[in-house]
Design a protein around this motif. Structure first.
Motif, PDB file in Angstrom:
ATOM      1  N   VAL A 219       0.840  -1.201   0.000  1.00 29.49           N
ATOM      2  CA  VAL A 219       0.000   0.000   0.000  1.00 29.49           C
ATOM      3  C   VAL A 219       0.874   1.249   0.000  1.00 29.49           C
ATOM      4  CG1 VAL A 219      -1.692   1.333   1.323  1.00 29.49           C
ATOM      5  CG2 VAL A 219      -1.912  -1.153   1.179  1.00 29.49           C
ATOM      6  N   ALA A 220       1.919   1.210   0.810  1.00 33.35           N
ATOM      7  CA  ALA A 220       2.849   2.350   0.858  1.00 33.35           C
ATOM      8  C   ALA A 220       3.486   2.566  -0.510  1.00 33.35           C
ATOM      9  CB  ALA A 220       3.913   2.112   1.924  1.00 33.35           C
ATOM     10  N   GLU A 221       3.758   1.465  -1.217  1.00 35.72           N
ATOM     11  CA  GLU A 221       4.367   1.587  -2.549  1.00 35.72           C
ATOM     12  C   GLU A 221       3.395   2.193  -3.555  1.00 35.72           C
ATOM     13  OE1 GLU A 221       5.964  -2.255  -3.583  1.00 35.72           O
ATOM     14  OE2 GLU A 221       7.785  -1.903  -2.437  1.00 35.72           O
ATOM     15  N   ASP A 222       2.120   1.812  -3.447  1.00 37.56           N
ATOM     16  CA  ASP A 222       1.107   2.332  -4.372  1.00 37.56           C
ATOM     17  C   ASP A 222       0.842   3.815  -4.175  1.00 37.56           C
ATOM     18  OD1 ASP A 222       0.736  -0.081  -5.484  1.00 37.56           O
ATOM     19  OD2 ASP A 222      -1.216  -0.506  -4.574  1.00 37.56           O
TER      20      ASP A 222
ATOM     21  N   ILE B  96       5.763   5.246   0.597  1.00 41.45           N
ATOM     22  CA  ILE B  96       6.997   4.470   0.718  1.00 41.45           C
ATOM     23  C   ILE B  96       8.215   5.388   0.776  1.00 41.45           C
ATOM     24  CG2 ILE B  96       7.461   4.165  -1.763  1.00 41.45           C
ATOM     25  CD1 ILE B  96       7.847   1.423   0.907  1.00 41.45           C
ATOM     26  N   LEU B  97       8.082   6.603   0.216  1.00 42.49           N
ATOM     27  CA  LEU B  97       9.233   7.505   0.210  1.00 42.49           C
ATOM     28  C   LEU B  97       9.592   7.939   1.623  1.00 42.49           C
ATOM     29  CD1 LEU B  97       8.263   9.557  -2.964  1.00 42.49           C
ATOM     30  CD2 LEU B  97      10.031   7.788  -2.787  1.00 42.49           C
ATOM     31  N   SER B  98       8.578   8.366   2.398  1.00 37.80           N
ATOM     32  CA  SER B  98       8.899   8.759   3.776  1.00 37.80           C
ATOM     33  C   SER B  98       9.169   7.535   4.643  1.00 37.80           C
ATOM     34  CB  SER B  98       7.816   9.652   4.379  1.00 37.80           C
ATOM     35  OG  SER B  98       6.536   9.241   3.970  1.00 37.80           O
ATOM     36  N   LEU B  99       8.419   6.455   4.405  1.00 34.21           N
ATOM     37  CA  LEU B  99       8.671   5.226   5.158  1.00 34.21           C
ATOM     38  C   LEU B  99      10.099   4.730   4.898  1.00 34.21           C
ATOM     39  CD1 LEU B  99       6.220   2.247   5.536  1.00 34.21           C
ATOM     40  CD2 LEU B  99       8.594   1.820   5.024  1.00 34.21           C
ATOM     41  N   GLY B 100      10.481   4.714   3.628  1.00 33.44           N
ATOM     42  CA  GLY B 100      11.807   4.225   3.253  1.00 33.44           C
ATOM     43  C   GLY B 100      12.926   5.062   3.843  1.00 33.44           C
ATOM     44  N   GLU B 101      12.720   6.362   3.847  1.00 32.77           N
ATOM     45  CA  GLU B 101      13.743   7.239   4.412  1.00 32.77           C
ATOM     46  C   GLU B 101      13.862   7.027   5.919  1.00 32.77           C
ATOM     47  OE1 GLU B 101      13.574  11.273   3.072  1.00 32.77           O
ATOM     48  OE2 GLU B 101      15.288  11.871   4.312  1.00 32.77           O
ATOM     49  N   TRP B 102      12.708   6.839   6.574  1.00 30.99           N
ATOM     50  CA  TRP B 102      12.736   6.564   8.010  1.00 30.99           C
ATOM     51  C   TRP B 102      13.501   5.265   8.295  1.00 30.99           C
ATOM     52  CZ3 TRP B 102      11.165   2.507  11.021  1.00 30.99           C
ATOM     53  CH2 TRP B 102      11.267   2.703  12.403  1.00 30.99           C
TER      54      TRP B 102
ATOM     55  N   VAL C 138      19.409  -2.873   4.109  1.00 31.88           N
ATOM     56  CA  VAL C 138      18.113  -2.170   4.109  1.00 31.88           C
ATOM     57  C   VAL C 138      17.400  -2.398   2.772  1.00 31.88           C
ATOM     58  CG1 VAL C 138      17.038   0.126   4.206  1.00 31.88           C
ATOM     59  CG2 VAL C 138      18.956  -0.406   5.719  1.00 31.88           C
ATOM     60  N   ASN C 139      16.133  -2.762   2.831  1.00 33.71           N
ATOM     61  CA  ASN C 139      15.336  -2.948   1.605  1.00 33.71           C
ATOM     62  C   ASN C 139      14.932  -1.596   1.032  1.00 33.71           C
ATOM     63  OD1 ASN C 139      14.751  -5.994   1.441  1.00 33.71           O
ATOM     64  ND2 ASN C 139      14.338  -5.478   3.576  1.00 33.71           N
ATOM     65  N   VAL C 140      15.119  -1.439  -0.264  1.00 28.75           N
ATOM     66  CA  VAL C 140      14.765  -0.186  -0.923  1.00 28.75           C
ATOM     67  C   VAL C 140      13.731  -0.494  -2.006  1.00 28.75           C
ATOM     68  CG1 VAL C 140      15.667   1.626  -2.426  1.00 28.75           C
ATOM     69  CG2 VAL C 140      16.983   0.907  -0.430  1.00 28.75           C
ATOM     70  N   ALA C 141      12.633   0.227  -1.987  1.00 26.45           N
ATOM     71  CA  ALA C 141      11.568  -0.005  -2.968  1.00 26.45           C
ATOM     72  C   ALA C 141      11.915   0.667  -4.298  1.00 26.45           C
ATOM     73  CB  ALA C 141      10.256   0.566  -2.436  1.00 26.45           C
ATOM     74  N   GLY C 142      11.380   0.111  -5.371  1.00 31.01           N
ATOM     75  CA  GLY C 142      11.604   0.667  -6.702  1.00 31.01           C
ATOM     76  C   GLY C 142      11.303   2.154  -6.790  1.00 31.01           C
ATOM     77  N   LYS C 143      10.192   2.576  -6.174  1.00 24.73           N
ATOM     78  CA  LYS C 143       9.809   4.000  -6.201  1.00 24.73           C
ATOM     79  C   LYS C 143      10.907   4.909  -5.659  1.00 24.73           C
ATOM     80  CE  LYS C 143       5.160   5.283  -6.784  1.00 24.73           C
ATOM     81  NZ  LYS C 143       4.045   4.447  -6.343  1.00 24.73           N
TER      82      LYS C 143
END
Ligand code: C2E
Ligand code: MG
Ligand code: MG
Length: 287
Positions: free
Chosen positions: A80-83, A87-93, A117-122
């Motif tokens: 859901v975060a990716e959609d 995910i951008l703020s989650l990923g940075e956190w 650390v897992n990094v999403a495509g976005k």
């Protein structure tokens, strides 16, 4: 009659879609609140050298500590975060949190190898990942060679060409790059060696039925050989038992991660185990 049924099916379908969309929206706003309210936590899972049994890394895996529902797994909110771009703020956190924790362990004299650390495509597509990584490293004081980023094979194969300069720049900092879930994403082999990666993670789907399933055994063996011929370190995920470990070791796999060594654990539990020092202790953590 058929027409009527068709119409009913249609109505049912749209109602279901509306319900799904609402659920999605609701989850999105609850997740935004969760990030702000500090309800996300990282768990860490050990990555082990197969031959020596030494710990070589810890993978950071995000969880949502929901006040009523308890611990929520990432499969229920990361998509859901990716959609939605959250995910951008989650990923940075996640990145900052993992770097700060790793720095704290180094300061306490605790050795863990690298934090992964897992990094999403976005996050890669957005183009500011280099700055985000640099900021996390500078603010935490973590040496770049202590950090590894995991990017899924499906993203790498679809989009990496556009991101290749970015990935090279991140790697030039000294940060390691791993391809996650390898074997599920239709890699072009010629292309693979052009990409600036250090490590292949064999997807746990190919590890589960080792050594009994001959197809999976053949795939694992081929991926290990391929990885080595392209100078990648190869790690298997989802290693749960001794038979799987022996099979992978025999085929020359470098590293393993899975319940055999330990599940993802809260920071204080990891810290207690790091303090015990002996690598052998990890053998008995899992089950
Ligand atoms: P992944 O990166 O491939 O992580 C491995 C998953 O396998 C983890 O699930 C881990 O708990 C699970 N696992 C570990 N050992 C074993 C084992 O021995 N057997 C089996 N069957 N499973 C094992 P988890 O923590 O639920 O995470 C699922 C996925 O969610 C991750 O897959 C990753 O793609 C994503 N994810 C987790 N944290 C983050 C994050 O901070 N950012 C992003 N973008 N994605 C994340
Ligand atoms: Mg991963
Ligand atoms: Mg994986």
């Amino acid at each position: 009659r058929a027409k009527e049924e068709g119409r009913n099916t249609y109505r049912f379908y749209t109602e279901e879609m509306t319900a799904l969309a609402l659920e999605h929206l609701e989850l999105q706003s609850r997740l935004r609140h969760a990030i702000e309210a500090g309800q996300l936590v990282l768990h860490y899972q050990p990555q082990m050298e197969l031959a020596g049994g030494r710990m070589v890394g810890l993978e950071a895996l995000v969880r949502w500590e929901h006040p009523e529902q308890g611990l929520i797994e990432p499969s229920r909110f990361v998509p859901v975060a990716e959609d939605t771009g959250l995910i951008l703020s989650l990923g940075e956190w996640v990145l900052r949190q993992a770097c700060c924790q790793a720095r704290a362990w180094l300061d306490a004299g605790l050795e863990f190898g690298r934090v992964s650390v897992n990094v999403a495509g976005k996050q890669v597509q957005r183009g500011d990942l280099l700055a985000v990584v640099q900021r996390a490293l500078a603010d935490s004081g973590l040496p770049p060679d202590r950090l590894e980023l995991e990017i899924t094979e499906s993203f790498v194969m679809k989009e990496a060409e556009r991101a290749i300069d970015l990935l090279r720049a991140i790697r030039a900092l000294g940060v390691k790059l791993a391809i996650d879930d390898f074997g599920t994403g239709y890699s072009s082999l010629a292309y693979l060696k052009l990409l600036p990666f250090d490590k292949l993670k064999i997807d746990k789907g190919f590890v589960r039925d080792l050594p009994w399933d001959e197809n999976d055994a053949a795939i694992a063996r081929a991926v290990i050989a391929l990885g080595h011929s392209l100078q990648f370190t190869v790690i298997a995920e989802g290693v749960e038992n001794e038979a799987q470990r022996e099979c992978l070791l025999r085929d020359g796999c470098d590293q393993a991660q899975g319940y055999l060594y330990g599940p993802p654990m809260a920071w204080d539990r990891v810290e207690a185990l790091l303090r015990r020092e002996e690598a052998s202790v990890w053998r008995v953590v899992g089950l």
